[in-house]
Write a protein that holds these residues in place. Sequence first.
Motif, PDB file in Angstrom:
ATOM      1  N   TYR A 163      -1.352  -7.452   3.110  1.00 36.18           N
ATOM      2  CA  TYR A 163      -2.308  -6.968   2.109  1.00 36.18           C
ATOM      3  C   TYR A 163      -3.650  -6.632   2.764  1.00 36.18           C
ATOM      4  O   TYR A 163      -4.271  -5.609   2.454  1.00 36.18           O
TER       5      TYR A 163
ATOM      6  N   LYS B 267      -6.813  -9.125  -3.003  1.00 44.79           N
ATOM      7  CA  LYS B 267      -5.426  -9.564  -3.109  1.00 44.79           C
ATOM      8  C   LYS B 267      -5.048 -10.450  -1.925  1.00 44.79           C
ATOM      9  O   LYS B 267      -4.414 -11.495  -2.082  1.00 44.79           O
TER      10      LYS B 267
ATOM     11  N   GLN C 233       3.309  -1.389   2.055  1.00 40.25           N
ATOM     12  CA  GLN C 233       3.548  -1.603   0.628  1.00 40.25           C
ATOM     13  C   GLN C 233       5.037  -1.772   0.317  1.00 40.25           C
ATOM     14  O   GLN C 233       5.395  -2.341  -0.714  1.00 40.25           O
TER      15      GLN C 233
ATOM     16  N   TYR D 190      -7.226  -4.550  -2.297  1.00 37.92           N
ATOM     17  CA  TYR D 190      -6.290  -5.194  -1.365  1.00 37.92           C
ATOM     18  C   TYR D 190      -6.943  -6.335  -0.600  1.00 37.92           C
ATOM     19  O   TYR D 190      -6.281  -7.333  -0.270  1.00 37.92           O
TER      20      TYR D 190
END
Length: 236
Positions: free
Chosen positions: A151, A173, A137, A170
């Motif tokens: 991700y 994403k 992150q 995620y």
Amino acid sequence: MAAETKHKAATPDTTTAKQDFDLQESMHKAEDFYYKNKNVINIAIVAVIVIVGGFFAYNRFIKAPNEKKAQEMVFHAQQYFAADSFKLALNGDGNNYGYLQVIDKYGGTKVGNLAKYSAGVCYVRLGEFQKGIDLLQSFSANDKLVQAYAYGLTGDAYMELNKTEDGIDYYKKAGHYSDNELTAPLYLFRAGLALQKAGKTQDAIAIYKEIKEKYPQTNEGREMDKYLAKLGEVKE
């Protein structure tokens, strides 16, 4: 008539005279303003020069050398990473540095940023999922493919921690970040499986249909009819 013409020619152009007067007046005002505020103006000019000069000096004398030092420092960590020796890649071997030392010393460089990604991968592969998440992150990439992988791997780590909702977020994403046939269908498919696990069947169906429509020639795309049939969707 000639006298009249002569008289007209001798008459001054009042418009031009007025413009010259206004210009001179403006110049005087500008000079007055400068002399009244010259200290502030000069300080501002010097500040701009210092900032611009400092920027180029930083890039030349600090940033560029740091990038080179970081590249030299990370060399052995990359070799251990390629050999799947993740602990050594992270921590070094006592004689050579690992990713964590590179991040600590040169985390602000491009090499240090990439080291965050590699260290995140190492932690996930070693089963230390939260540490992997934290590093992934903190990583950011200009390359959309690499960022999509970051991700997606974060989604994997959340799923391992049984944080399904975070994993789904995620995966989505990752799947939507880069429209390509490598990462997009892969992580959208994982999102669909995670949605099924969470009992969100209709959301999973929507994801599977998206894969089928957008990526029909991929391995995932060719499998979607099977998954849709299992969820009660009629095959088209």
